[in-house]
Design an enzyme around this catalytic site. Structure first.
Site, mmCIF file in Angstrom:
data_model
loop_
_atom_site.group_PDB
_atom_site.id
_atom_site.type_symbol
_atom_site.label_atom_id
_atom_site.label_comp_id
_atom_site.label_asym_id
_atom_site.label_seq_id
_atom_site.Cartn_x
_atom_site.Cartn_y
_atom_site.Cartn_z
ATOM 1 N N ASP A 151 -16.158 25.433 -25.251
ATOM 2 C CA ASP A 151 -17.485 24.814 -25.136
ATOM 3 C C ASP A 151 -18.555 25.613 -25.869
ATOM 4 O OD1 ASP A 151 -16.556 22.771 -23.449
ATOM 5 O OD2 ASP A 151 -16.851 23.999 -21.650
ATOM 6 N N ARG A 181 -23.872 34.642 -11.908
ATOM 7 C CA ARG A 181 -24.776 33.834 -12.743
ATOM 8 C C ARG A 181 -26.199 34.365 -12.829
ATOM 9 N NH1 ARG A 181 -20.516 32.648 -15.315
ATOM 10 N NH2 ARG A 181 -19.409 30.752 -14.737
ATOM 11 N N ASP A 228 -23.105 25.965 -11.564
ATOM 12 C CA ASP A 228 -23.486 27.058 -12.456
ATOM 13 C C ASP A 228 -24.725 26.732 -13.295
ATOM 14 O OD1 ASP A 228 -21.635 28.909 -11.606
ATOM 15 O OD2 ASP A 228 -20.067 28.191 -12.959
ATOM 16 N N SER A 254 -9.580 25.049 -15.116
ATOM 17 C CA SER A 254 -10.820 25.694 -15.509
ATOM 18 C C SER A 254 -10.935 26.967 -14.673
ATOM 19 C CB SER A 254 -11.992 24.755 -15.223
ATOM 20 O OG SER A 254 -13.189 25.497 -15.268
HETATM 21 N N1 ARG Z 1 -16.991 26.318 -7.352
HETATM 22 C C1 ARG Z 1 -17.328 27.659 -7.659
HETATM 23 C C2 ARG Z 1 -18.815 27.844 -7.655
HETATM 24 O O1 ARG Z 1 -19.536 26.905 -7.787
HETATM 25 C C3 ARG Z 1 -16.681 28.162 -8.890
HETATM 26 C C4 ARG Z 1 -17.041 27.514 -10.177
HETATM 27 C C5 ARG Z 1 -16.376 28.274 -11.255
HETATM 28 N N2 ARG Z 1 -16.221 27.665 -12.484
HETATM 29 C C6 ARG Z 1 -15.012 27.451 -13.082
HETATM 30 N N3 ARG Z 1 -14.980 27.177 -14.324
HETATM 31 N N4 ARG Z 1 -13.884 27.519 -12.425
HETATM 32 O O2 ARG Z 1 -19.270 28.941 -7.534
#
Ligand code: ARG
Length: 391
Positions: A15, A94, A123, A175
């Site tokens: 991405d 983040r 995120d 992912s």
């Molecule tokens: N669901 C988790 C959160 O919102 C993890 C998201 C992580 N992203 C990924 N690409 N797996 O904190």
């Protein structure tokens, strides 16, 4: 007129690689920002690829120490676990990354901040809230939310068409977001909640059935609620977490499989790995049981939940979060001592605990010799306790 400049959160993945080119085509100058939060990816080659695609610069920073000390351990002290299961590893990283991006943007006199998150997740919120708090008025662009490339396949075709040096193939199982505090795995076959996470979702943690037959004990020492030693030896924060990740992972500790509620209202199936964090949470709680008085424990319970929601929902840099940190730090002043944890086939359980500030009084608790508890007082106490409820 000088070209407009964008600072892009770049991971080296598909991405954000495509995003570099996308911004360039729109006439922007791109500065990539990469941080090391313990994801273990090859930053050197990722950086080379960014430059090859056409980024003006690629800033790389090692944020591991700040991440563990200022984010992960704060959350540990607060007892923050989202919906009772998720240790917030991704969520905690983040605001840290976004905060450093703002610093770079200011230095570079950039016009735009950008990230590669989709419009369906948490995120994007965490990045952008931090951007807005730390750099009010700056423009934020999320290419993945805007562009026509709706599938992974179309992104790969785009990359091929423009000769972008990418490593990805069309098959991608999951992912994955990885850092020192934990790993988040989602999508792919996991989108079916009835589907048991297969072998290939185990990244650093052994499957319990393959873990050693013999239990292993590990003793963690704390000072002011912060873990400082393992088996009697002092460790710096990053090294301590690395050590416990290996130890816990070997014993299959720290896997979570949950359906969680995203801020944007979607339920999603997530699998997490966080061995060090699982051991530390168990140990930290055990020490608080010994040291904190009943009312503080009870009150802090509510704080933990609120804290976990603030972190999850991207509200790290907010007044309430700061105020809760002050409360939590106050509660941790006497959280000092050692906890012995037993690791065995996927579980981390408390075996023993001690503290110089323990409130446990053996003379009051004992059913044996040396009891100092005056049992004759109990009758009057219970009479008064029950009084309001008597007809
Ligand atoms: N669901 C988790 C959160 O919102 C993890 C998201 C992580 N992203 C990924 N690409 N797996 O904190």
């Amino acid at each position: 007129m000088a070209k407009k400049k964008v600072v892009l959160a770049y991971s080296g993945g598909l991405d954000t690689s495509v995003a570099i080119k996308w911004f360039m085509d729109k006439g922007y100058e791109v500065v990539c920002y990469m941080s090391d939060v313990g994801q273990g990816a090859d930053a050197v080659s990722a950086r080379k690829r960014a430059i090859k695609i056409g980024a003006k610069k690629c800033v790389v920073e090692d944020l591991r120490k700040e991440f563990i000390e200022e984010y992960a351990f704060r959350s540990l002290k607060a007892g923050a676990v989202y919906q009772g299961k998720y240790n917030l590893a991704t969520a905690l990283s983040r605001p840290l990354i976004a905060d450093h991006m703002v610093k770079v943007a200011k230095k570079e006199k950039a016009d735009i901040l950008a990230h590669g998150c989709t419009g369906k997740g948490n995120d994007q919120v965490r990045f952008e809230v931090t951007f807005h708090v730390k750099a009010p008025g700056i423009k934020v662009v999320a290419p993945v939310r805007e562009w026509e490339l709706k599938t992974r396949e179309s992104e790969i075709d785009y990359a091929k068409k423009h000769g972008l040096p990418i490593e990805q193939t069309k098959k991608k199982l999951y992912s994955i977001d990885k850092n020192l505090w934990g790993i988040s795995v989602e999508s792919g076959k996991l989108e079916d909640p009835w589907f048991e996470p297969p072998k290939d979702t185990f990244i650093t943690v052994k499957r319990p059935e393959e873990a050693p037959e013999r239990a292993e004990y590990v003793t963690v020492g704390f000072e002011k609620g912060i873990p400082v030693s393992v088996n009697g030896r002092k460790y710096a924060p990053v090294e301590l977490v690395e050590k416990l990740n290996v130890l816990g992972g070997r014993h299959g500790v720290g896997r979570v499989d949950m359906i969680e509620d995203r801020l944007v209202g979607i339920k999603s199936r997530e699998v997490y790995e966080a061995p060090a964090s699982a051991i530390l949470q168990t140990a930290h709680t055990a020490l608080e049981e010994l040291v904190l008085d009943r009312e503080t424990r009870k009150y802090k319970h509510g704080v933990s939940r609120t804290y976990s929601e603030l972190v999850y929902n991207g509200l790290w840099f907010t007044p309430l979060k700061g105020a809760l940190d002050a409360f939590v730090d106050k509660t941790q002043l006497k959280v000092k001592g050692e906890v012995k944890i037993k690791l065995y086939k996927g579980s981390a359980t408390v075996a023993a605990r001690k503290s110089p500030n323990s409130r446990y009084n053996a003379k009051l608790a004992t059913y044996g010799e040396g009891d100092v508890f005056d049992q004759s007082l109990a009758k009057g106490f219970i009479d008064l306790w029950a009084m309001p409820y008597k007809k």
